[in-house]
Design a protein around this motif. Structure first.
Motif, PDB file in Angstrom:
ATOM      1  N   SER A   1       0.855  -1.154  -0.055  1.00 33.36           N
ATOM      2  CA  SER A   1      -0.003   0.034  -0.003  1.00 33.36           C
ATOM      3  C   SER A   1       0.921   1.246   0.159  1.00 33.36           C
ATOM      4  O   SER A   1       2.312   1.060   0.132  1.00 33.36           O
ATOM      5  N   LYS A   2       0.221   2.480  -0.200  1.00 34.84           N
ATOM      6  CA  LYS A   2       0.947   3.618  -0.130  1.00 34.84           C
ATOM      7  C   LYS A   2       1.539   3.944   1.066  1.00 34.84           C
ATOM      8  O   LYS A   2       2.918   4.670   0.999  1.00 34.84           O
ATOM      9  N   SER A   3       1.085   3.403   2.106  1.00 34.64           N
ATOM     10  CA  SER A   3       1.744   3.762   3.506  1.00 34.64           C
ATOM     11  C   SER A   3       2.451   2.777   4.064  1.00 34.64           C
ATOM     12  O   SER A   3       3.604   3.238   4.881  1.00 34.64           O
TER      13      SER A   3
ATOM     14  N   GLY B   1      -5.594  -5.302   5.163  1.00 32.52           N
ATOM     15  CA  GLY B   1      -5.843  -4.119   4.626  1.00 32.52           C
ATOM     16  C   GLY B   1      -5.934  -3.026   5.396  1.00 32.52           C
ATOM     17  O   GLY B   1      -6.166  -1.924   4.881  1.00 32.52           O
TER      18      GLY B   1
ATOM     19  N   ASN C   1      -1.977  -0.336   9.396  1.00 32.15           N
ATOM     20  CA  ASN C   1      -1.348  -1.335   8.777  1.00 32.15           C
ATOM     21  C   ASN C   1      -0.575  -2.225   9.868  1.00 32.15           C
ATOM     22  O   ASN C   1       0.152  -1.723  10.439  1.00 32.15           O
TER      23      ASN C   1
ATOM     24  N   VAL D   1      -6.390  -3.095  -2.321  1.00 32.84           N
ATOM     25  CA  VAL D   1      -5.907  -2.107  -1.197  1.00 32.84           C
ATOM     26  C   VAL D   1      -4.725  -1.183  -1.729  1.00 32.84           C
ATOM     27  O   VAL D   1      -4.573  -0.146  -1.661  1.00 32.84           O
ATOM     28  N   GLU D   2      -3.919  -2.137  -2.567  1.00 31.80           N
ATOM     29  CA  GLU D   2      -2.636  -1.252  -3.241  1.00 31.80           C
ATOM     30  C   GLU D   2      -3.222  -0.213  -4.174  1.00 31.80           C
ATOM     31  O   GLU D   2      -2.562   0.895  -4.239  1.00 31.80           O
TER      32      GLU D   2
ATOM     33  N   GLU E   1      -6.056   2.575  -0.734  1.00 32.96           N
ATOM     34  CA  GLU E   1      -5.720   2.329   0.622  1.00 32.96           C
ATOM     35  C   GLU E   1      -6.842   2.753   1.482  1.00 32.96           C
ATOM     36  O   GLU E   1      -7.199   2.103   2.320  1.00 32.96           O
ATOM     37  N   LYS E   2      -7.330   3.766   1.393  1.00 32.55           N
ATOM     38  CA  LYS E   2      -8.370   4.508   2.277  1.00 32.55           C
ATOM     39  C   LYS E   2      -9.555   4.457   1.674  1.00 32.55           C
ATOM     40  O   LYS E   2     -10.513   5.227   2.397  1.00 32.55           O
TER      41      LYS E   2
ATOM     42  N   ARG F   1     -11.843   0.559  -3.587  1.00 30.96           N
ATOM     43  CA  ARG F   1     -11.983  -0.392  -2.319  1.00 30.96           C
ATOM     44  C   ARG F   1     -13.220  -0.417  -1.931  1.00 30.96           C
ATOM     45  O   ARG F   1     -13.780  -1.500  -1.127  1.00 30.96           O
TER      46      ARG F   1
END
Length: 357
Positions: free
Chosen positions: A8-10, A134, A153, A224-225, A228-229, A234
């Motif tokens: 994911s981004k974070s 997720g 995460n 999720v990739e 993410e939010k 999603r």
């Protein structure tokens, strides 16, 4: 051992399907364990062997995993224990239990000292296939499901299928309900496999369980990739959940989440048909897998006005409008769809009727 990466981004992390005894987390010394009491009683030796791997401070917090305890009160107790035992930012909080345990412990980890490392060890089929993956954490609030929470995460997710061997049949069915959701979000071969192997999955055939877990986790990781939010794609993961959460809440959680999701998916299919998005032949194709659950889900009666009231407070709503996820084909799903109260009630009524004796 199976490994699936979630990028994911974070954060990037791995979902590991392997025995707990084979997993090492050598970068952490201090560990705080939030453990479902029932799981500990059933798997004490396995859990204690895992705990011994940590060389620093170790504290066990035993949790009674009920929807009532998925609450601020329980989070406060966890935070107090962390503080009273002088855990710092370098600690690892480990959840061992099902979705309620993982969601509650994950939320506590996300806010203690502005966030400490979190390891999720899901012990139910539902958590392993969905909620542990997720980064969603949360608690219930004022009767509303998962209304308070965070995106946070884990450092990793470890799935040991031995935990599933002690699951009661209702929990197995709940897991298969959530697994079924993923079969509508991808090509229909997954759905066909679930129909074909349904009884083997109910019987917890390990090879088939691992196969479907890999498929579910891979689908969720891919979603999720990209989001993410939950700002867009999603939202497809909420298939059946707008109906399901409202039914759960209206029955004060007397119906288990996975069972409510099955009924919720059926309602979403009926609504998609009622609004003209899918023909009768597609509706019946969607319902084929759903009908496999009929022997395992007891008939329910709901107060439709109460259900609509809970729907009106759903966290996924926008501009005070109830939003639905409606499929039009396998792997092709519409999000943020609206419908009249009459159409919603009709769809839910038909879904509930599917499970009458």
């Amino acid at each position: 051992m199976k490994e699936i990466s979630v990028n994911s981004k974070s954060d990037n992390y791995k979902v590991i399907i392997d025995s707990l005894e084979s997993v090492e987390f050598v970068t952490f010394n201090d560990a705080f364990f939030v453990i479902d009491k029932n799981v500990y009683n059933l798997h004490k030796k396995k859990i204690e062997r895992f705990i011994k791997k940590f060389k620093g401070k170790k504290v066990k917090y035993f949790f009674t995993a009920t929807e009532k305890n998925k609450s601020f009160n329980e989070v406060n107790k966890i935070l107090a224990e962390l503080l009273n035992n002088s855990f710092g930012r370098d600690a690892l909080l480990i959840a061992i239990g099902g979705g309620i345990t993982g969601d509650t412990a994950g939320f506590a980890a996300s806010i203690y000292n502005r966030g400490i490392a979190f390891l999720n060890i899901p012990t139910t089929l539902l958590a392993a296939s969905d909620s542990a993956i997720g980064g969603k954490t949360g608690i219930n609030f004022n009767g509303l499901k998962n209304h308070i929470g965070s995106f946070y995460n884990p450092k990793s997710v470890v799935i040991d299928t031995e935990f599933f061997t002690t699951l009661p049949i209702d929990e197995v069915i709940c897991g298969l309900g959530e697994i079924s959701k993923y079969s509508y979000l991808t090509e229909n071969s997954f759905n066909n496999d679930l129909i074909k192997n349904f009884h083997s999955l109910v019987g917890l055939d390990e090879e088939k369980i691992v196969e479907v877990l890999e498929q579910c986790i891979s689908v969720k990781a891919s979603v999720v990739e990209n989001d993410e939010k939950e700002g867009g794609v999603r939202k497809i993961l909420n298939l059946g959940h707008t109906f399901g959460h409202a039914v759960e809440s209206s029955l004060t959680y007397k119906l288990k989440h996975g069972q409510a999701v099955v009924i919720g998916m059926a309602a979403a299919f009926y609504l998609s048909n009622g609004l003209g998005y899918i023909p009768e032949i597609k509706l019946n194709e969607f319902l084929t897998l759903i009908t496999r659950f009929r022997p395992y889900i007891k008939p329910i009666k709901v107060d439709f006005d109460k259900v609509m009231s809970y729907m009106s407070k759903d966290k996924k709503n926008r501009n005070s409008k109830i939003k639905f996820v409606l499929p039009i084909d396998f792997g092709l799903t519409m999000i943020d769809m609206e419908a009249s109260v009459k159409d919603v009630k009709d769809a839910l009524s038909k879904a509930i009727s599917l499970f009458k004796n």
